[in-house]
Design an enzyme around this catalytic site. Sequence first.
Site, PDB file in Angstrom:
ATOM      1  N   GLU A   1      35.877  47.446   8.196  1.00 23.41           N
ATOM      2  CA  GLU A   1      35.182  46.481   7.806  1.00 23.41           C
ATOM      3  C   GLU A   1      35.511  46.575   6.373  1.00 23.41           C
ATOM      4  O   GLU A   1      35.440  47.863   5.627  1.00 23.41           O
ATOM      5  CB  GLU A   1      33.760  46.361   8.117  1.00 23.41           C
ATOM      6  CG  GLU A   1      33.276  44.942   7.947  1.00 23.41           C
ATOM      7  CD  GLU A   1      32.010  44.377   8.619  1.00 23.41           C
ATOM      8  OE1 GLU A   1      31.657  45.327   9.357  1.00 23.41           O
ATOM      9  OE2 GLU A   1      31.444  43.414   8.310  1.00 23.41           O
TER      10      GLU A   1
ATOM     11  N   HIS B   1      30.126  48.733  15.452  1.00 24.29           N
ATOM     12  CA  HIS B   1      29.834  47.274  15.850  1.00 24.29           C
ATOM     13  C   HIS B   1      31.116  46.503  15.692  1.00 24.29           C
ATOM     14  O   HIS B   1      31.079  45.397  16.199  1.00 24.29           O
ATOM     15  CB  HIS B   1      28.760  46.477  15.173  1.00 24.29           C
ATOM     16  CG  HIS B   1      28.963  46.595  13.727  1.00 24.29           C
ATOM     17  ND1 HIS B   1      28.925  45.241  13.190  1.00 24.29           N
ATOM     18  CD2 HIS B   1      29.809  47.235  12.542  1.00 24.29           C
ATOM     19  CE1 HIS B   1      29.534  45.230  11.990  1.00 24.29           C
ATOM     20  NE2 HIS B   1      29.688  46.483  11.458  1.00 24.29           N
TER      21      HIS B   1
ATOM     22  N   HIS C   1      35.976  53.009  10.243  1.00 19.88           N
ATOM     23  CA  HIS C   1      35.664  51.682  10.500  1.00 19.88           C
ATOM     24  C   HIS C   1      36.168  50.964   9.460  1.00 19.88           C
ATOM     25  O   HIS C   1      36.045  51.478   8.188  1.00 19.88           O
ATOM     26  CB  HIS C   1      34.193  51.571  10.707  1.00 19.88           C
ATOM     27  CG  HIS C   1      33.808  50.224  10.785  1.00 19.88           C
ATOM     28  ND1 HIS C   1      34.236  49.039  11.416  1.00 19.88           N
ATOM     29  CD2 HIS C   1      32.716  49.470  10.397  1.00 19.88           C
ATOM     30  CE1 HIS C   1      33.811  47.793  11.060  1.00 19.88           C
ATOM     31  NE2 HIS C   1      32.574  48.134  10.645  1.00 19.88           N
TER      32      HIS C   1
ATOM     33  N   TYR D   1      18.477  47.150  10.168  1.00 20.21           N
ATOM     34  CA  TYR D   1      19.904  47.364  10.504  1.00 20.21           C
ATOM     35  C   TYR D   1      20.357  47.043  11.819  1.00 20.21           C
ATOM     36  O   TYR D   1      21.196  46.548  12.435  1.00 20.21           O
ATOM     37  CB  TYR D   1      20.332  48.637  10.104  1.00 20.21           C
ATOM     38  CG  TYR D   1      21.600  48.890   9.733  1.00 20.21           C
ATOM     39  CD1 TYR D   1      22.338  48.301   8.344  1.00 20.21           C
ATOM     40  CD2 TYR D   1      22.659  49.279  10.831  1.00 20.21           C
ATOM     41  CE1 TYR D   1      23.608  48.585   8.432  1.00 20.21           C
ATOM     42  CE2 TYR D   1      23.940  49.344  10.738  1.00 20.21           C
ATOM     43  CZ  TYR D   1      24.470  48.986   9.228  1.00 20.21           C
ATOM     44  OH  TYR D   1      25.742  49.182   9.235  1.00 20.21           O
TER      45      TYR D   1
ATOM     46  N   ASP E   1      28.830  53.152  10.452  1.00 18.52           N
ATOM     47  CA  ASP E   1      27.429  52.084  10.384  1.00 18.52           C
ATOM     48  C   ASP E   1      26.481  52.650  11.345  1.00 18.52           C
ATOM     49  O   ASP E   1      25.382  52.459  10.881  1.00 18.52           O
ATOM     50  CB  ASP E   1      27.879  50.592  10.993  1.00 18.52           C
ATOM     51  CG  ASP E   1      28.733  49.988   9.866  1.00 18.52           C
ATOM     52  OD1 ASP E   1      28.551  50.242   8.706  1.00 18.52           O
ATOM     53  OD2 ASP E   1      29.607  48.942  10.127  1.00 18.52           O
TER      54      ASP E   1
ATOM     55  N   ASP F   1      33.362  46.613   3.754  1.00 18.06           N
ATOM     56  CA  ASP F   1      32.553  47.376   2.969  1.00 18.06           C
ATOM     57  C   ASP F   1      33.088  48.841   2.927  1.00 18.06           C
ATOM     58  O   ASP F   1      32.619  49.807   2.210  1.00 18.06           O
ATOM     59  CB  ASP F   1      31.093  47.329   3.148  1.00 18.06           C
ATOM     60  CG  ASP F   1      31.024  47.281   4.964  1.00 18.06           C
ATOM     61  OD1 ASP F   1      31.899  46.900   5.547  1.00 18.06           O
ATOM     62  OD2 ASP F   1      30.007  48.034   5.239  1.00 18.06           O
TER      63      ASP F   1
ATOM     64  N   HIS G   1      26.058  54.064   5.212  1.00 12.62           N
ATOM     65  CA  HIS G   1      25.077  53.281   4.390  1.00 12.62           C
ATOM     66  C   HIS G   1      23.791  54.047   4.432  1.00 12.62           C
ATOM     67  O   HIS G   1      23.320  54.738   5.532  1.00 12.62           O
ATOM     68  CB  HIS G   1      24.822  51.862   5.031  1.00 12.62           C
ATOM     69  CG  HIS G   1      26.102  51.037   5.103  1.00 12.62           C
ATOM     70  ND1 HIS G   1      26.550  50.553   4.233  1.00 12.62           N
ATOM     71  CD2 HIS G   1      26.742  50.406   6.342  1.00 12.62           C
ATOM     72  CE1 HIS G   1      27.547  49.802   4.505  1.00 12.62           C
ATOM     73  NE2 HIS G   1      27.706  49.737   5.852  1.00 12.62           N
TER      74      HIS G   1
ATOM     75  N   HIS H   1      27.253  40.585   4.595  1.00 12.85           N
ATOM     76  CA  HIS H   1      28.028  39.728   5.617  1.00 12.85           C
ATOM     77  C   HIS H   1      27.981  38.309   5.057  1.00 12.85           C
ATOM     78  O   HIS H   1      27.303  37.410   5.701  1.00 12.85           O
ATOM     79  CB  HIS H   1      27.464  39.764   6.807  1.00 12.85           C
ATOM     80  CG  HIS H   1      27.661  41.035   7.720  1.00 12.85           C
ATOM     81  ND1 HIS H   1      27.176  41.541   8.667  1.00 12.85           N
ATOM     82  CD2 HIS H   1      28.933  42.029   7.581  1.00 12.85           C
ATOM     83  CE1 HIS H   1      27.543  42.395   9.300  1.00 12.85           C
ATOM     84  NE2 HIS H   1      28.748  42.892   8.569  1.00 12.85           N
TER      85      HIS H   1
HETATM   86 FE1  FEO Z   1      30.630  47.248   9.795  1.00 13.13          FE
HETATM   87 FE2  FEO Z   1      29.357  49.061   6.966  1.00 13.13          FE
HETATM   88  O1  FEO Z   1      30.545  47.877   8.121  1.00 13.13           O
END
Ligand code: FEO
Length: 395
Positions: A81, A145, A79, A192, A164, A83, A225, A23
């Site tokens: 985002e 999130h 999701h 996390y 996530d 990544d 992750h 981030h």
């Molecule tokens: Fe919310 Fe791992 O991205």
Amino acid sequence: MAKQITKRVSWVGKVDWELTTFHGDELSTHRGSSYNSYLIRDQKVALIDTVWLPYDREFVNRLKQVIDLDKIDYVIMNHNEIDHSGALPELMRHIPDVPIYCTKKGEAIIRGHYHQDWNFVNVKTGDTLSLGDTTLTFIEANMLHWPDTMFTYMSGDNILFSNDGFGQHYATESLFNDSVCMHEVMQEAEKYYANILNTYSMMVTKKIQQILAMNLPLDMICPSHGVIWRDNPMQIVEKYLQWADAYQENQVTIAYDTMWQSTRLMAQAIADGIRQEAPDVTVKLFNVALEDKNDVLTEIFHSRAVLIGSPTINYGYSFAIAGLLEMMKGLKLKKKKAAAFGSYGWSGDAVKQINQHLTEAGLELINDGLMKLWVPDADALAECTAYGRELAKAL
Ligand code: FEO
């Protein structure tokens, strides 16, 4: 290299040993991370999530070694985002017509990021997609999130692909939780949670309760992750329920900044007082200007109380304390007590301003704080110790 998880499911993600921040500079990642993507080969083939943008070609090239891309029937985006969706444009360049299953908000986010008119299929909680012997069930997880987040459950292999949720920034070549150091993994999972998910704790509890009520058999949780929870996957679910419920250990965290050591001396004397009054309490001190901000936040996350110390500088508190206070506010910490302290030369505004910020952040002030003029002498330090004893009693 792809890694087999079950007869039908392979991990086809990227382990990022080089990642030190995430981030932007918002989150430190001392142990790297991974972007987990999963390939399901049943009668139909589905790919769940991709990887971060810098690894898009590497991802697609390695995927090609595992499967002819034309054989992919569905792309599932839990999701979006960057990544997880960063490699989507490179992937879709090869398979532009393959449907992308995602929530409605997921589609909006993908469109907003990549400005492409791909073949989107919007799904809601309870929608299913048969792959042959197995079926995917989608579960929206709004604000866990991001607004687009969803989980995907795979029957037959009994896997929850949680993106996530239940993840950790933890690089490993071993993949499973039973093949790594669990102490490290739990540290990273808590960090996390504290830094990314705690803000949404109310939704975490509700979502977990909803999933538990579905009575789905669960053999594995595959996050996006870190490690896959294969050994007792419920252990991380139970941890999440604890963390989401105003979690605290018997700890007081003292986070301070110091210009000429006076506020540091105060911090140490206050710590001595707490320990004298309550020897069973773990007291930890952190010079915020020197420490990793996310590690300090994680310590605060699991503390009963937090003491914030800053010298007064230019009629306010220090730069490091300003950053910490702002981040604390964003985490929406619950049921935590707090107090302020600091040395000063003339105006002494820092303590008052820290109090105001702590109150706005939802912490309960124990008292009005403690200020000491210039360098604390023996009497002043004795007052700090007495202040620590009073704080311990108030806990
Ligand atoms: Fe919310 Fe791992 O991205």
